[in-house]
Scaffold this motif. Structure first.
Motif, short mmCIF file in Angstrom:
data_model
loop_
_atom_site.label_atom_id
_atom_site.label_comp_id
_atom_site.label_asym_id
_atom_site.label_seq_id
_atom_site.Cartn_x
_atom_site.Cartn_y
_atom_site.Cartn_z
N ASP A 174 0.83 -1.21 0.00
CA ASP A 174 0.00 0.00 0.00
C ASP A 174 0.87 1.26 0.00
N GLN A 175 1.93 1.25 0.79
CA GLN A 175 2.81 2.41 0.88
C GLN A 175 3.51 2.68 -0.45
N GLU A 176 3.96 1.62 -1.11
CA GLU A 176 4.62 1.78 -2.40
C GLU A 176 3.64 2.28 -3.46
N ILE A 177 2.42 1.79 -3.42
CA ILE A 177 1.40 2.24 -4.38
C ILE A 177 1.11 3.72 -4.19
N GLU A 178 1.06 4.17 -2.95
CA GLU A 178 0.83 5.60 -2.70
C GLU A 178 1.96 6.44 -3.28
N LYS A 179 3.19 5.95 -3.17
CA LYS A 179 4.32 6.67 -3.77
C LYS A 179 4.19 6.72 -5.29
N SER A 204 12.81 -1.30 -7.31
CA SER A 204 13.16 -0.32 -6.27
C SER A 204 12.33 0.95 -6.39
N ILE A 205 11.16 0.92 -5.80
CA ILE A 205 10.31 2.10 -5.82
C ILE A 205 10.92 3.22 -4.98
N ASP A 206 11.62 2.86 -3.91
CA ASP A 206 12.29 3.87 -3.09
C ASP A 206 13.35 4.62 -3.90
N GLN A 207 14.07 3.90 -4.73
CA GLN A 207 15.08 4.54 -5.58
C GLN A 207 14.43 5.47 -6.59
N LEU A 208 13.32 5.03 -7.15
CA LEU A 208 12.60 5.89 -8.09
C LEU A 208 12.06 7.13 -7.37
#
Length: 218
Positions: A174-179, A204-208
């Motif tokens: 859910d957190q990654e989808i919000e990002k 790597s969604i955090d990297q993006l």
């Protein structure tokens, strides 16, 4: 015999280059891979949608009958595989609650029922031989499995499959989808997307998101 649009299964066509129907809105870099169908996108994949050259010559349902016609909206970077069927507004004259579902000619004007626009949001992937029913919204980043029949809206970044299509799983947390919803990478300028292709081709969604904060949101 009608000439085949595609010369090989590996060939794709950008929808921007082939769509002429004013009732179809298409974003950037969305493509159709239709080799195995031997059908055009507007005359095979999309069905029963007034607005092509021939139907415009035959009649105008808005002017003749006062119908509010549904549209097809396709976002950016959408992938549509061979065999996909997107059913639109031409088949809304069959009423299961009436005594007969047969569309008598003198009742056509009164029998039409709008289903609402069909929307395929950016970054969605529609698998081979899937069918999208009228008025459905496919959320951004969603995946529709091959052979599925989609009868209701599909949430963003969710995989659905079956007949009728049901949720298989979310692609990310859910957190990654919000990002991802915040970043809307498919709306970035092409040059920025090309700078980050190695990140897009990873998990790597955090990297993006770091790239987004430094290069896009700044």
């Amino acid at each position: 015999m009608k000439q085949h649009q595609f010369s090989h299964w590996s060939e794709t066509k950008y929808l921007k280059d082939i769509v002429t129907n004013p009732m179809i809105e298409v974003g950037e870099y969305s493509y159709y891979s239709g080799y195995y169908d031997n059908l055009d996108f507007e005359d095979g994949c999309v069905r029963y949608l007034w607005g092509d050259e021939q139907s415009r010559k035959l009649f105008n349902p808005s002017e003749d009958y006062g119908w509010h016609l549904d549209k097809l909206s396709i976002g950016n970077y959408v992938c549509i595989a061979s065999g996909v069927i997107i059913l639109m507004g031409g088949n809304h004259n069959h009423h299961p609650e009436w005594i007969t579902v047969y569309p008598f000619v003198d009742q056509i004007a009164n029998s039409y029922e709008s289903k609402g626009d069909t929307i395929i949001a950016s970054d969605a992937w529609i698998g081979m031989n899937a069918m999208i029913m009228p008025g459905v919204k496919i959320g951004e980043g969603a995946i529709v499995a091959a052979g599925s029949v989609v009868v209701k809206d599909v949430p963003a970044y969710t995989i659905v499959g079956g007949n009728p299509a049901k949720v298989i799983k979310q692609r990310f947390t859910d957190q990654e989808i919000e990002k991802l919803k915040e970043m809307r990478w498919f709306d970035w300028k092409r040059e920025k997307i090309e700078q980050a292709t190695s990140i897009f081709s990873s998990s790597s969604i955090d990297q993006l998101y770091d790239f987004y904060l430094k290069e896009i949101k700044k």
